[in-house]
Motif scaffolding. Structure first.
Motif, short mmCIF file in Angstrom:
data_model
loop_
_atom_site.label_atom_id
_atom_site.label_comp_id
_atom_site.label_asym_id
_atom_site.label_seq_id
_atom_site.Cartn_x
_atom_site.Cartn_y
_atom_site.Cartn_z
N ASP A 77 0.57 -1.18 0.02
CA ASP A 77 0.12 -0.05 -0.05
C ASP A 77 0.84 1.28 -0.08
OD1 ASP A 77 1.02 -0.30 2.64
OD2 ASP A 77 -0.74 0.15 3.56
N GLU A 443 -2.94 -1.24 16.40
CA GLU A 443 -3.61 -0.76 15.19
C GLU A 443 -2.67 0.34 14.64
OE1 GLU A 443 -7.63 -0.69 15.13
OE2 GLU A 443 -7.78 -3.12 15.31
N TYR A 446 0.54 -0.16 12.99
CA TYR A 446 0.38 -0.57 11.82
C TYR A 446 0.71 0.81 10.78
CZ TYR A 446 -2.60 -4.48 12.95
OH TYR A 446 -3.19 -5.70 13.49
N ILE A 468 -2.99 -8.87 7.43
CA ILE A 468 -3.86 -7.81 6.89
C ILE A 468 -3.32 -7.56 5.56
CG2 ILE A 468 -4.46 -6.75 9.11
CD1 ILE A 468 -2.66 -4.43 8.66
N LEU A 470 -4.16 -8.75 2.66
CA LEU A 470 -5.30 -8.86 1.61
C LEU A 470 -6.15 -7.76 1.86
CD1 LEU A 470 -4.17 -11.87 1.56
CD2 LEU A 470 -6.67 -12.59 0.86
N GLU A 471 -6.82 -7.57 3.19
CA GLU A 471 -7.71 -6.36 3.17
C GLU A 471 -7.03 -5.05 2.86
OE1 GLU A 471 -7.97 -5.28 7.94
OE2 GLU A 471 -7.86 -7.40 7.20
N THR A 472 -5.73 -5.08 3.06
CA THR A 472 -5.07 -3.69 2.77
C THR A 472 -4.81 -3.38 1.19
OG1 THR A 472 -3.79 -3.71 4.76
CG2 THR A 472 -2.74 -2.24 3.19
N GLN A 474 -6.91 -4.81 -1.02
CA GLN A 474 -7.94 -4.47 -1.69
C GLN A 474 -8.68 -3.24 -1.31
OE1 GLN A 474 -9.80 -7.98 0.07
NE2 GLN A 474 -9.44 -9.43 -1.63
N THR A 475 -8.11 -2.26 -0.32
CA THR A 475 -8.76 -1.08 0.04
C THR A 475 -8.09 -0.02 -0.44
OG1 THR A 475 -8.03 -1.22 2.22
CG2 THR A 475 -10.00 -2.14 1.94
N ALA A 485 -5.97 -5.70 -6.33
CA ALA A 485 -7.14 -6.12 -5.46
C ALA A 485 -8.17 -7.15 -6.17
CB ALA A 485 -8.22 -4.68 -5.33
N PRO A 490 -5.48 -15.35 -0.86
CA PRO A 490 -4.67 -15.74 0.43
C PRO A 490 -3.44 -16.43 0.46
CG PRO A 490 -7.16 -16.34 0.64
CD PRO A 490 -6.68 -15.85 -0.79
#
Length: 519
Positions: A77, A443, A446, A468, A470-472, A474-475, A485, A490
């Protein structure tokens, strides 16, 4: 002065290539004096062998270009290319035979092969002084542990050996569990710590110290969530007093003077040197330097500056050249849009201006860049021939690891000390953390590691160990030519064992026929 590890000879040992070299303070040319049968007969030859292992880390597949950076910085990211290149890696289109890291795998195992061979030749060698045996063994143990650190980070379970094996036996090894490998490396690093000196000077700068061994050991413990052990190793480094946090964040990355590229915050770097044969210079800087064909914004528009009219790019480039600079890089590693926006950093964070550049010489740039990693100097840092060191470990990382480990052990009470030491220089006035719960502290870390250590090869592995990634991915906002994304799965927390290696050794699939989920 930097260690100049200059290539002097090639030696073939037990079926693999050993790259050896000579520091500039070793004036005589030993090319005609050293043979495999006569090697390791004195302290100087042992030093030459170890220098050759350091040299292996200068390869394009490791630290010289974007070898490790491909998998440690891309696909997260913070950064990506400023155009549609490197998409297989950043966009998670990796598969067996495609961006599977085969070159990096090969080079890291060259390190493993050479260090294991040399350790066996140095241990108990009566031709060497006790000081030489201790220091060289310590360095080799550290360098092998660094290779296995990267191998287990990228592929998880991998072939493992720490004793000399015949080539045929090595070529059919299966995979050993990551846990077993890391346990052995922690033991090796404890031994390395006892053997290595605490500091170097002059031409020996760049060698691994006991604090480098402790830092790598802390990394292993942190990744394995062994919080107490990680914290203990961090405290060893912090309390050792050999390193300190610099007062000014920007100074940490100032390598503009090729003769003075070390500072007290560096714990271990890969030492590059311009103007020598071989891979002693780095091209990684070119990834962070802009291309003049991209800059400045509206580059082809006409403009007038001080009564001189012309295209913006010509006038801008003229201003650069007036101060012996130019933009001759590749633009392969620029900040992602969200990270480049100052509004996404905490108010008053002084690290922003030291990290991000969006305009230069008063001209708006088409892309943001990492000021901390670029060097536009056309006298001392030319395209393809840069001297900038790769900072592998520095003290701020150790403080943040200590803060994280302490919070996981006991909550934020004592952990504040460590993180706030790093934040003291980041803000004016100071903005220390307080009043956080254990989860809030976790958190917040991070982001703290993100802003402190951006573009230094830590981010993607941090996201993986925190669970985290994947979620990072993807957003976060990516540029139009990238869409990780849509592709990330996984199993992308690891690479597939490279296709070339599977063809050479089918036993690599015995313990995991799915090849880390890619089949």
């Amino acid at each position: 002065m930097k260690t100049k590890i200059m290539s002097k000879f090639l030696i073939l040992l037990v079926g693999f290539l050993v790259l050896s070299s000579c520091n500039d303070f070793l004036e005589e040319d030993l090319r005609d004096q050293i043979t495999p049968d006569a090697f390791f007969t004195n302290d100087k030859e042992a030093e030459l062998a170890v220098n050759g292992v350091y040299r292996l880390f200068h390869d394009n597949n490791v630290y010289r270009q974007r070898g490790l950076d491909n998998y440690y910085t891309s696909g997260a990211d913070i950064q990506a290319a400023n155009r549609d290149v490197n998409g297989a890696i950043h966009n998670y289109l990796i598969q067996e035979g495609t961006a599977d890291g085969n070159g990096t795998w090969i080079q890291l195992y060259r390190v493993v092969n050479n260090t294991t061979e040399f350790i066996s030749n140095i241990e108990g060698n009566e031709n060497l002084s006790d000081d030489a045996k201790s220091s060289r063994l310590g360095e080799l143990l550290f360098l092998r542990a660094l290779a296995y650190y990267h191998l287990t980070n990228l592929w998880g379970d991998v072939p493992f050996y720490t004793e000399q094996l015949p080539v045929l036996e090595r070529s059919v090894l299966g995979r050993t569990s990551k846990a077993e490998i890391r346990s052995a490396m922690k033991e090796d690093l404890a031994r390395a710590f006892a053997l290595l000196p605490g500091s170097y000077s002059g031409n020996d700068l760049g060698r691994a110290s006991k604090w480098a061994a402790a830092t790598l050991k802390a990394k292993y413990h942190l990744f394995d969530e062994e919080w107490a052990l990680a914290k203990a190793e961090c405290d060893v480094v912090i309390d050792g007093g050999a390193h300190r946090l610099l007062d000014n964040y920007a100074d940490v990355f100032n390598q503009s003077d090729p003769s003075n590229q070390y500072n007290e915050e560096y714990i271990f770097v890969i030492d590059f040197e311009a103007d020598y044969d071989g891979n002693l210079a780095t091209t990684r800087t070119d990834d962070y330097n802009p291309r003049i064909r991209d800059e400045p914004a509206g580059r082809n528009n006409d403009t007038i500056v001080n009564g001189v009219s012309g295209s913006k790019v010509n006038i801008f480039q003229g201003l650069l050249r007036d101060q012996a600079e130019d933009m001759t890089g590749y633009g392969w590693s620029v900040p992602l849009p969200e990270f480049a926006l100052q509004e996404n950093w905490q108010d008053g964070d002084l690290r922003y201006d030291a990290t991000i550049v969006t305009e230069y010489l008063g001209w708006k740039l088409a892309f943001p860049y990492f000021r901390k990693n670029w060097n536009l100097d056309q006298e001392n840092s030319l395209r393809g021939n840069h001297p900038e060191n790769y900072i592998v470990f520095r003290l701020a990382d150790v403080y943040l690891m200590a803060a994280e480990a302490e919070n996981e052990l006991n909550g934020p009470g004592t952990a504040y000390f460590y993180v706030n030491k790093v934040r003291e220089r980041a803000f004016e006035p100071d903005q220390p953390w307080s009043g956080l719960s254990k989860e809030e502290f976790r958190e917040a870390m991070y982001d703290e590691r993100k802003f402190e250590l951006s573009a230094e090869g830590h981010r993607r592995m941090d996201l993986i160990r925190w669970g985290i990634l994947l979620e990072t991915v993807q957003t976060v906002q990516h540029r139009p030519w990238n869409n990780p994304a849509a592709n990330i799965q996984p199993y992308h927390v690891l690479l597939p064992v490279p296709q070339n290696q599977l063809e050479l050794n089918p036993n690599l699939l015995e313990s995991d026929p799915t090849n880390n989920g890619y089949r």
